[in-house]
Design a protein around this motif. Structure first.
Motif, PDB file in Angstrom:
ATOM      1  N   UNK A  40       0.836  -1.208   0.000  1.00  0.00           N
ATOM      2  CA  UNK A  40       0.000   0.000   0.000  1.00  0.00           C
ATOM      3  C   UNK A  40       0.867   1.252   0.000  1.00  0.00           C
ATOM      4  N   UNK A  41       1.919   1.239   0.812  1.00  0.00           N
ATOM      5  CA  UNK A  41       2.833   2.373   0.822  1.00  0.00           C
ATOM      6  C   UNK A  41       3.490   2.565  -0.539  1.00  0.00           C
ATOM      7  N   UNK A  42       3.854   1.461  -1.188  1.00  0.00           N
ATOM      8  CA  UNK A  42       4.474   1.540  -2.509  1.00  0.00           C
ATOM      9  C   UNK A  42       3.533   2.177  -3.533  1.00  0.00           C
ATOM     10  N   UNK A  43       2.221   1.940  -3.372  1.00  0.00           N
ATOM     11  CA  UNK A  43       1.242   2.436  -4.337  1.00  0.00           C
ATOM     12  C   UNK A  43       0.481   3.661  -3.838  1.00  0.00           C
ATOM     13  N   UNK A  44       0.974   4.251  -2.742  1.00  0.00           N
ATOM     14  CA  UNK A  44       0.412   5.508  -2.211  1.00  0.00           C
ATOM     15  C   UNK A  44      -1.063   5.406  -1.830  1.00  0.00           C
ATOM     16  N   UNK A  45      -1.456   4.241  -1.334  1.00  0.00           N
ATOM     17  CA  UNK A  45      -2.781   4.090  -0.744  1.00  0.00           C
ATOM     18  C   UNK A  45      -2.609   4.210   0.769  1.00  0.00           C
ATOM     19  N   UNK A  46      -3.253   5.170   1.416  1.00  0.00           N
ATOM     20  CA  UNK A  46      -2.983   5.426   2.834  1.00  0.00           C
ATOM     21  C   UNK A  46      -3.528   4.342   3.750  1.00  0.00           C
ATOM     22  N   UNK A  47      -2.635   3.746   4.537  1.00  0.00           N
ATOM     23  CA  UNK A  47      -3.023   2.741   5.534  1.00  0.00           C
ATOM     24  C   UNK A  47      -2.316   3.061   6.838  1.00  0.00           C
ATOM     25  N   UNK A  48      -2.879   2.559   7.926  1.00  0.00           N
ATOM     26  CA  UNK A  48      -2.248   2.707   9.242  1.00  0.00           C
ATOM     27  C   UNK A  48      -2.375   1.378   9.972  1.00  0.00           C
ATOM     28  N   UNK A  49      -1.311   0.986  10.665  1.00  0.00           N
ATOM     29  CA  UNK A  49      -1.346  -0.224  11.484  1.00  0.00           C
ATOM     30  C   UNK A  49      -1.803   0.152  12.889  1.00  0.00           C
ATOM     31  N   UNK A  50      -2.877  -0.471  13.331  1.00  0.00           N
ATOM     32  CA  UNK A  50      -3.484  -0.131  14.624  1.00  0.00           C
ATOM     33  C   UNK A  50      -3.087  -1.167  15.672  1.00  0.00           C
ATOM     34  N   UNK A  51      -2.286  -0.740  16.614  1.00  0.00           N
ATOM     35  CA  UNK A  51      -1.906  -1.577  17.748  1.00  0.00           C
ATOM     36  C   UNK A  51      -2.612  -1.065  18.999  1.00  0.00           C
ATOM     37  N   UNK A  52      -2.530  -1.820  20.082  1.00  0.00           N
ATOM     38  CA  UNK A  52      -3.130  -1.385  21.343  1.00  0.00           C
ATOM     39  C   UNK A  52      -2.552  -0.047  21.785  1.00  0.00           C
ATOM     40  N   UNK A  53      -1.220   0.049  21.746  1.00  0.00           N
ATOM     41  CA  UNK A  53      -0.576   1.278  22.205  1.00  0.00           C
ATOM     42  C   UNK A  53      -0.951   2.462  21.317  1.00  0.00           C
ATOM     43  N   UNK A  54      -0.997   2.232  20.017  1.00  0.00           N
ATOM     44  CA  UNK A  54      -1.327   3.317  19.088  1.00  0.00           C
ATOM     45  C   UNK A  54      -2.744   3.819  19.335  1.00  0.00           C
ATOM     46  N   UNK A  55      -3.698   2.919  19.484  1.00  0.00           N
ATOM     47  CA  UNK A  55      -5.087   3.336  19.672  1.00  0.00           C
ATOM     48  C   UNK A  55      -5.287   4.005  21.030  1.00  0.00           C
ATOM     49  N   UNK A  56      -4.503   3.615  22.016  1.00  0.00           N
ATOM     50  CA  UNK A  56      -4.622   4.246  23.340  1.00  0.00           C
ATOM     51  C   UNK A  56      -4.298   5.737  23.284  1.00  0.00           C
ATOM     52  N   UNK A  57      -3.477   6.164  22.320  1.00  0.00           N
ATOM     53  CA  UNK A  57      -3.191   7.598  22.176  1.00  0.00           C
ATOM     54  C   UNK A  57      -4.432   8.374  21.755  1.00  0.00           C
ATOM     55  N   UNK A  58      -5.446   7.668  21.231  1.00  0.00           N
ATOM     56  CA  UNK A  58      -6.727   8.282  20.872  1.00  0.00           C
ATOM     57  C   UNK A  58      -7.819   7.946  21.887  1.00  0.00           C
ATOM     58  N   UNK A  59      -7.401   7.373  23.041  1.00  0.00           N
ATOM     59  CA  UNK A  59      -8.349   6.923  24.071  1.00  0.00           C
ATOM     60  C   UNK A  59      -9.324   5.893  23.528  1.00  0.00           C
ATOM     61  N   UNK A  60      -8.827   5.015  22.678  1.00  0.00           N
ATOM     62  CA  UNK A  60      -9.640   3.956  22.079  1.00  0.00           C
ATOM     63  C   UNK A  60      -9.036   2.612  22.466  1.00  0.00           C
ATOM     64  N   UNK A  61      -9.900   1.689  22.824  1.00  0.00           N
ATOM     65  CA  UNK A  61      -9.457   0.347  23.178  1.00  0.00           C
ATOM     66  C   UNK A  61      -9.556  -0.562  21.962  1.00  0.00           C
ATOM     67  N   UNK A  62      -8.508  -1.331  21.727  1.00  0.00           N
ATOM     68  CA  UNK A  62      -8.531  -2.300  20.645  1.00  0.00           C
ATOM     69  C   UNK A  62      -9.480  -3.437  21.015  1.00  0.00           C
ATOM     70  N   UNK A  63     -10.498  -3.633  20.191  1.00  0.00           N
ATOM     71  CA  UNK A  63     -11.501  -4.649  20.501  1.00  0.00           C
ATOM     72  C   UNK A  63     -12.136  -5.157  19.213  1.00  0.00           C
ATOM     73  N   UNK A  64     -12.521  -6.403  19.233  1.00  0.00           N
ATOM     74  CA  UNK A  64     -13.183  -7.000  18.085  1.00  0.00           C
ATOM     75  C   UNK A  64     -14.589  -6.420  17.948  1.00  0.00           C
ATOM     76  N   UNK A  65     -14.901  -5.876  16.799  1.00  0.00           N
ATOM     77  CA  UNK A  65     -16.177  -5.195  16.569  1.00  0.00           C
ATOM     78  C   UNK A  65     -17.230  -6.175  16.075  1.00  0.00           C
TER      79      UNK A  65
END
Length: 468
Positions: free
Chosen positions: A101-126
């Motif tokens: 995706x990075x090679x083809x300029x399609x924007x993606x983000x990898x969401x980890x527990x620590x990363x989502x906690x910076x947004x006050x969001x808990x990683x959970x199965x939806x």
């Protein structure tokens, strides 16, 4: 063949007996179809299930993929915490998709527990993941997942992301299936989750028929207003899934379609039966034609708003001379005007004036279009490369009049609340605002007025001009 199959699966929690408590029998055809899909997946025995959901943690500007060893969750929010699930993540495939995706300029983000906690969001199965996999797990559970939450990117980017998923699967020689999780229109009935809209059934019928006939190009040509007014959550999941199938001949099967609760539930499978040329060029042309129709919009109000912001972004200067298409009403009358921008169905900016601040409606549009694009504090500035992905609308305000709460109607009247120090305005007929209580709660919050503070109330009508 690494891609073993793809599926459209709905995700209503009520379809689970633990939640439905007997109500699920009203969608028995959907249950039967999901059981059939579960059996089909067992027969294929994939090592990985790529699932695309609208209900994970969503970002406006990047597709999210879970990057942990596992993810778990339950249906506590639906009253049944005992319905729970833990899924192992295929991190290698997730990482390969990110790299491509990075090679083809399609924007993606990898969401980890620590990363989502910076947004006050808990990683959970939806539930958009849990409900489809509930029916898979009845028959087969020896798999890992790639968990993808789509973003409101443009249609072509979503399709391209689907092609990237396929490249990653093939590069790693994974035996995988892909599930597009999504419900169709939520506006099929008055007693559904949203108010009834005639667009709902039309969208569902059109969309499912085009999928059945594999008319992919025509899906990308669908009327923007039809999609927007349907109140669906599966369209973007399917666009990614269609990208997964790019370059393949596909046999489509509709297993069922039902909507007794006011929401459309479609169950479909798509089997690869050979190879064919990529549809990417035809899709790009369909999207280009759609954009050309937008530019040729004959409505002078939205045409002026678009020209105003375009001129400013291209030259750094405001539009000085009124174009010839400006009407006498626009040139001679003074009104408050709001200009709203939406990108891929999501608000991208909105600025307006309750009372006129210039000499005419036209001047008000010119000024507020630039303000909405550059100075709405909720959003970063629009850039000129975005313009063709943005839909403009112009609301011309009528005279505000004093009102009481029983005289409000959020579909037909906007509302102004004010006291000696604070003022707030909310336009009418906004998506997701269906009751007077919701309308008042939001406008008071905008004004910074507490519910128990004294305030006065006015209502107003608008004439809305829109590109969709």
């Amino acid at each position: 063949m690494p891609i073993l199959g793809t599926y459209l699966m709905p995700h209503p929690p009520i379809i689970l007996p633990e939640v439905g408590q007997g109500q699920e029998r009203r969608i028995q055809d959907t249950i039967n179809s999901l059981n059939a899909i579960g059996k089909d997946i067992k027969e294929k025995s994939p090592s990985t299930i790529v699932i695309i959901t609208p209900h994970g943690t969503m970002f406006n500007d990047a597709i999210s993929m879970v990057n942990e060893s596992s993810i778990e969750g339950d249906l506590s929010m639906f009253g049944v915490p005992e319905v729970s699930m833990k899924c192992l993540i295929n991190q290698k495939l997730t990482g390969e998709i990110e790299t491509l995706s990075n090679d083809e300029n399609v924007p993606v983000v990898l969401s980890s527990k620590d990363f989502l906690e910076t947004f006050d969001v808990k990683l959970s199965l939806d539930h958009g993941t849990l409900v489809p996999l509930y029916y898979v797990n009845k028959f087969y559970s020896d798999y890992r997942i790639v968990h993808i939450t789509y973003a409101p990117l443009n249609d072509l980017e979503l399709y391209q992301f689907g092609t990237i998923i396929t490249k990653a699967i093939e590069a790693l020689n994974e035996n995988a299936i892909v599930i597009a999780s999504g419900d169709l229109s939520h506006k099929l009935k008055d007693d559904g989750p949203y108010d009834y809209s005639p667009y709902g059934k039309t969208f569902d019928t059109t969309f499912v028929e085009l999928l059945e006939k594999n008319q992919v190009r025509d899906i990308f040509s669908m009327d923007s207003k039809l999609i927007s007014e349907a109140g669906e959550c599966g369209f973007r999941s399917v666009l990614i899934m269609l990208g997964v199938l790019d370059g393949y001949k596909v046999q489509s099967k509709r297993h069922s379609y039902e909507g007794p609760f006011g929401v459309g539930y479609g169950v479909m499978s798509f089997s690869i039966v050979g190879k064919e040329d990529s549809k990417l060029g035809a899709i790009e042309q369909a999207i280009s034609n759609k954009k050309e129709q937008k530019l040729n919009n004959a409505n002078p109000y939205v045409k002026l708003a678009r020209e105003s912001l375009t001129t400013y972004l291209e030259t750094g200067k405001e539009l000085k001379e009124l174009p010839s298409y400006v009407t006498d009403e626009m040139e001679k009358e003074k009104r408050g005007v709001f200009v709203s921008l939406k990108k891929n169905g999501e608000l991208r900016g909105c600025i307006g004036t309750i009372l006129p601040t210039t000499n005419s409606i036209a001047e008000e549009i010119i000024r507020n279009a630039v303000e909405a694009g550059l100075h709405d504090p909720r959003f970063y500035e629009v850039n000129k490369d975005e313009l063709l992905d943005i839909d403009f609308s112009v609301d011309v305000l009528g005279q505000a009049e004093p009102a009481t709460t029983d005289q409000l109607d959020p579909k037909n009247y906007g509302v102004i609340v004010y006291n000696a120090r604070k003022k707030g305005l909310l336009l009418p007929n906004l998506e997701g605002i269906d009751t007077v209580e919701e309308q008042l709660s939001i406008v008071l919050q905008k004004a910074g007025i507490e519910q128990d503070e004294p305030y006065e109330l006015k209502r107003f009508e608008v004439i809305r001009h829109s590109e969709i």
